[in-house]
Design an enzyme around this catalytic site. Structure first.
Site, PDB file in Angstrom:
ATOM      1  N   VAL A  11      39.363  36.072  29.271  1.00  9.13           N
ATOM      2  CA  VAL A  11      40.219  37.073  28.535  1.00  9.13           C
ATOM      3  C   VAL A  11      40.479  36.415  27.221  1.00  9.13           C
ATOM      4  O   VAL A  11      40.435  37.098  26.237  1.00  9.13           O
ATOM      5  CB  VAL A  11      41.274  37.557  29.405  1.00  9.13           C
ATOM      6  CG1 VAL A  11      42.174  38.415  28.540  1.00  9.13           C
ATOM      7  CG2 VAL A  11      40.917  38.438  30.610  1.00  9.13           C
ATOM      8  N   GLU A 158      33.573  41.646  32.835  1.00  9.05           N
ATOM      9  CA  GLU A 158      32.955  40.548  32.649  1.00  9.05           C
ATOM     10  C   GLU A 158      31.350  40.886  32.464  1.00  9.05           C
ATOM     11  O   GLU A 158      31.092  41.734  32.970  1.00  9.05           O
ATOM     12  CB  GLU A 158      33.032  39.262  33.688  1.00  9.05           C
ATOM     13  CG  GLU A 158      34.514  38.704  33.490  1.00  9.05           C
ATOM     14  CD  GLU A 158      34.836  37.441  34.460  1.00  9.05           C
ATOM     15  OE1 GLU A 158      33.844  37.100  34.984  1.00  9.05           O
ATOM     16  OE2 GLU A 158      35.488  37.409  34.661  1.00  9.05           O
ATOM     17  N   CYS A 266      39.321  39.826  39.484  1.00  9.10           N
ATOM     18  CA  CYS A 266      40.279  40.789  39.455  1.00  9.10           C
ATOM     19  C   CYS A 266      40.415  41.666  40.585  1.00  9.10           C
ATOM     20  O   CYS A 266      41.251  41.979  41.201  1.00  9.10           O
ATOM     21  CB  CYS A 266      39.617  41.608  38.007  1.00  9.10           C
ATOM     22  SG  CYS A 266      39.857  40.668  36.591  1.00  9.10           S
TER      23      CYS A 266
HETATM   24  N1  LIG Z   1      38.379  37.753  34.016  1.00 12.12           N
HETATM   25  C1  LIG Z   1      38.526  39.185  33.728  1.00 12.12           C
HETATM   26  O1  LIG Z   1      37.351  39.579  33.733  1.00 12.12           O
HETATM   27  C2  LIG Z   1      39.837  39.902  33.527  1.00 12.12           C
HETATM   28  C3  LIG Z   1      39.950  41.054  33.011  1.00 12.12           C
HETATM   29  C4  LIG Z   1      41.142  41.702  32.907  1.00 12.12           C
HETATM   30  C5  LIG Z   1      42.232  41.046  33.194  1.00 12.12           C
HETATM   31  N2  LIG Z   1      42.382  39.672  33.746  1.00 12.12           N
HETATM   32  C6  LIG Z   1      43.583  39.006  33.937  1.00 12.12           C
HETATM   33  O2  LIG Z   1      43.729  38.148  32.757  1.00 12.12           O
HETATM   34  C7  LIG Z   1      44.305  36.783  33.090  1.00 12.12           C
HETATM   35  C8  LIG Z   1      43.340  35.991  32.664  1.00 12.12           C
HETATM   36  O3  LIG Z   1      42.160  35.701  33.378  1.00 12.12           O
HETATM   37  P1  LIG Z   1      40.889  35.126  33.239  1.00 12.12           P
HETATM   38  O4  LIG Z   1      39.831  35.099  34.015  1.00 12.12           O
HETATM   39  O5  LIG Z   1      40.842  34.731  31.628  1.00 12.12           O
HETATM   40  O6  LIG Z   1      41.677  33.435  33.712  1.00 12.12           O
HETATM   41  P2  LIG Z   1      41.058  32.069  33.678  1.00 12.12           P
HETATM   42  O7  LIG Z   1      41.465  31.189  34.827  1.00 12.12           O
HETATM   43  O8  LIG Z   1      39.390  32.146  33.141  1.00 12.12           O
HETATM   44  O9  LIG Z   1      41.817  31.219  32.292  1.00 12.12           O
HETATM   45  C9  LIG Z   1      43.120  31.078  32.375  1.00 12.12           C
HETATM   46  C10 LIG Z   1      43.332  30.087  31.287  1.00 12.12           C
HETATM   47  O10 LIG Z   1      44.582  29.741  31.090  1.00 12.12           O
HETATM   48  C11 LIG Z   1      45.056  28.405  30.958  1.00 12.12           C
HETATM   49  N3  LIG Z   1      46.443  28.242  31.234  1.00 12.12           N
HETATM   50  C12 LIG Z   1      47.086  28.070  32.381  1.00 12.12           C
HETATM   51  N4  LIG Z   1      48.441  27.929  32.240  1.00 12.12           N
HETATM   52  C13 LIG Z   1      48.680  28.018  30.835  1.00 12.12           C
HETATM   53  C14 LIG Z   1      49.809  27.804  30.151  1.00 12.12           C
HETATM   54  N5  LIG Z   1      51.027  27.812  30.520  1.00 12.12           N
HETATM   55  N6  LIG Z   1      49.773  27.681  28.774  1.00 12.12           N
HETATM   56  C15 LIG Z   1      48.308  27.788  28.303  1.00 12.12           C
HETATM   57  N7  LIG Z   1      47.330  28.051  28.979  1.00 12.12           N
HETATM   58  C16 LIG Z   1      47.435  27.806  30.335  1.00 12.12           C
HETATM   59  C17 LIG Z   1      44.058  27.651  31.891  1.00 12.12           C
HETATM   60  O11 LIG Z   1      43.926  26.252  31.809  1.00 12.12           O
HETATM   61  C18 LIG Z   1      42.825  28.586  31.690  1.00 12.12           C
HETATM   62  O12 LIG Z   1      41.877  28.234  30.800  1.00 12.12           O
HETATM   63  C19 LIG Z   1      44.663  37.144  34.532  1.00 12.12           C
HETATM   64  O13 LIG Z   1      45.833  37.550  34.757  1.00 12.12           O
HETATM   65  C20 LIG Z   1      43.436  38.120  35.053  1.00 12.12           C
HETATM   66  O14 LIG Z   1      43.815  38.754  36.240  1.00 12.12           O
HETATM   67  C21 LIG Z   1      40.946  39.140  34.012  1.00 12.12           C
END
Ligand SMILES: NC(=O)c1ccc[n+]([C@@H]2O[C@H](COP(=O)([O-])OP(=O)(O)OC[C@H]3O[C@@H](n4cnc5c(N)ncnc54)[C@H](O)[C@@H]3O)[C@@H](O)[C@H]2O)c1
Length: 445
Positions: A11, A158, A266
């Site tokens: 995201v 995605e 998700c």
């Molecule tokens: N992946 C999807 O398709 C999708 C779609 C909609 C919503 N979401 C939501 O969005 C959020 C992120 O999902 P994602 O798939 O991108 O996660 P991800 O696990 O791919 O990435 C999360 C990132 O956050 C970083 N991080 C952790 N703690 C941190 C902090 N304190 N400060 C800065 N960076 C930090 C991690 O190192 C990692 O790089 C989740 O809540 C997920 O449910 C995801």
């Protein structure tokens, strides 16, 4: 605007790349230093179509920067967007460790008023909680600045995330703060949905909208999956049923495809979380418990067909798997049905060889330590001497299957098509035993 994004996952990076493309000045901060180093060198740590290009474009234009320094991330900015992970603790409860740590970083370091949008999927009440934590931190520092927190859930899928970011079907904002609303409208200029409106509501409604949407999509899939097994028994074809249902605008065609179960980072996590959140308030979301149970069973369906074909005797049997990611056009393996099927095969004593167009290129992602499991880089190489081929992901390259080549390599010409991508008649013409999800009648088998 000067935008700081916390979290450079699926995201965070899509948001960052797209906002930089729209001429915002974007600075991405992540606690994972290795990730930031890679990104600084132009290496994108995840696979998402088009992402490499927009990240390279952003770096090239100077509009997109990366940092592992929270001080730098919070030095001078107009808006903060939180895109950190919110994983399942294992019980359905959502871990807020990352999002709370963002709140601490912001309240410890910020010295200017700035709005915070939470894009991460967070349980109802989290925005208010994060607001409280930030206010408390600022009060302790005796700082008279305003850092309003709003919910702005992300709905991207995605595989098509970038086009969806440019053409969203809705933008939801949970806040009452007029300054935040103004800043958010400015942020999304040129990225608005067809209605040209942002749907503003309470943070609680906004947070729940995200869970309600994902849970509804999961419900559609489980409904079709459960029907598909009935189809096989009564001679109906789930694909025809889908085509007959989809044109009704009250139903809508998306998420009606039967398959070997849904996965990803998700849907499974968000259903678990919503069930947990309702349970905390003494409410039983039994409908979602059924959705989850149907999905768990569906992930085992292809294994059960293989088990009956081999009379439960997997020793000396080799099974080839095509497709590992939870869906095509991504390398995301979180919750992928392939993992359930592979584990069951390995536990039963089968040898398993897998191929995935993207995951195969990055072996580190695939972390099952078992000597009976091999990951190949050629789809036909992994089927050599196999007794069965299971298709777990509908990658395009599997649709143009070379039956002749496949047949000459396999020990037993059997295909279990978990995504209904092949034509049963064509498989039969090529003398393959072919099984799918609800299109082939059990009597025909
Ligand atoms: N992946 C999807 O398709 C999708 C779609 C909609 C919503 N979401 C939501 O969005 C959020 C992120 O999902 P994602 O798939 O991108 O996660 P991800 O696990 O791919 O990435 C999360 C990132 O956050 C970083 N991080 C952790 N703690 C941190 C902090 N304190 N400060 C800065 N960076 C930090 C991690 O190192 C990692 O790089 C989740 O809540 C997920 O449910 C995801």
């Amino acid at each position: 605007m000067k935008v700081t994004i916390f979290g450079t996952g699926y995201v965070g990076l899509v948001t960052a790349g797209c906002l930089a493309h729209k001429n915002h000045e974007v600075l991405c901060y992540d606690t994972d230093n290795d990730r930031i180093k890679k990104l600084d060198n132009g290496l994108v740590p995840i696979f998402e179509p088009g992402l490499d290009n927009i990240i390279a474009e952003g770096i090239g234009s100077g509009k997109l920067l990366f940092t592992s320094s929270p001080q730098e991330a919070l030095r001078s900015l107009d808006i903060i967007i939180l895109c950190v992970g919110t994983p399942d603790k294992g019980s359905g409860e959502t871990s807020l460790i990352a999002i709370e740590s963002c709140a601490k970083t912001i309240s410890d370091i910020s010295s200017q008023s700035v709005p915070v949008l939470i894009k991460s999927t967070v349980p109802v009440g989290t925005s208010v909680k994060i607001q409280y934590l930030i206010n408390k931190g600022l009060k302790e520092r005796k700082l008279d600045i305003k850092i309003p927190v709003a919910s702005n859930p992300e709905f991207l899928h995605e595989g098509v995330a970038i086009s969806e970011f440019y053409n969203p079907d809705r933008i939801i904002l949970g806040t009452k703060d007029q300054e935040v609303i103004k800043a958010t409208i400015k942020l999304y200029e040129g990225l608005m949905p067809e209605s040209q409106e942002i749907l503003v509501m309470s943070p609680e409604s906004s947070e729940l909208t995200k869970y309600a949407s994902n849970s509804f999509l999961a419900t559609k899939i489980s409904y079709m999956n459960q029907l598909s097994q009935f189809c096989s028994l009564v001679g109906a074809n789930i694909d025809d049923v889908r085509k007959g249902m989809g044109p009704d605008p009250d139903i809508a065609p998306g998420y009606l495809y039967a398959g070997c179960g849904f996965g990803g980072s998700c849907l499974p996590k968000d259903i678990n979380s919503l069930i947990y959140q309702a349970g905390e308030k003494g409410r039983d979301l039994s409908i979602l418990k059924a959705v989850r149970e149907v999905n768990e069973n569906q992930k085992k369906y292809l294994f059960s067909i293989a088990a009956s074909l081999f009379s439960n005797e997997f020793k000396d049997k080799k099974v080839a798997i095509w497709g590992l990611s939870f869906k095509p056009e991504t390398d995301d393996m979180r919750g992928a049905p392939s993992l359930t099927i592979i584990k069951k095969l390995l536990d039963s004593g089968a040898k398993v060889e897998c191929y995935d167009p993207v995951v195969s290129q990055d072996r580190e992602k695939f972390n099952i330590q078992n000597e009976s499991l091999r990951l190949g880089t050629d789809p036909y190489e992994v089927v050599r001497d196999a007794d069965c081929l299971i298709i777990c992901t509908e990658w395009n390259e599997f649709k143009n299957i070379n039956y002749k080549k496949l047949g000459s390599l396999m020990n037993r010409k059997t295909i279990l098509d978990g995504r209904n991508i092949l034509f049963p008649k064509e498989a039969a013409l090529n003398n393959f035993e072919y099984f799918d999800i609800g299109r082939t009648s059990i009597n025909q088998r």
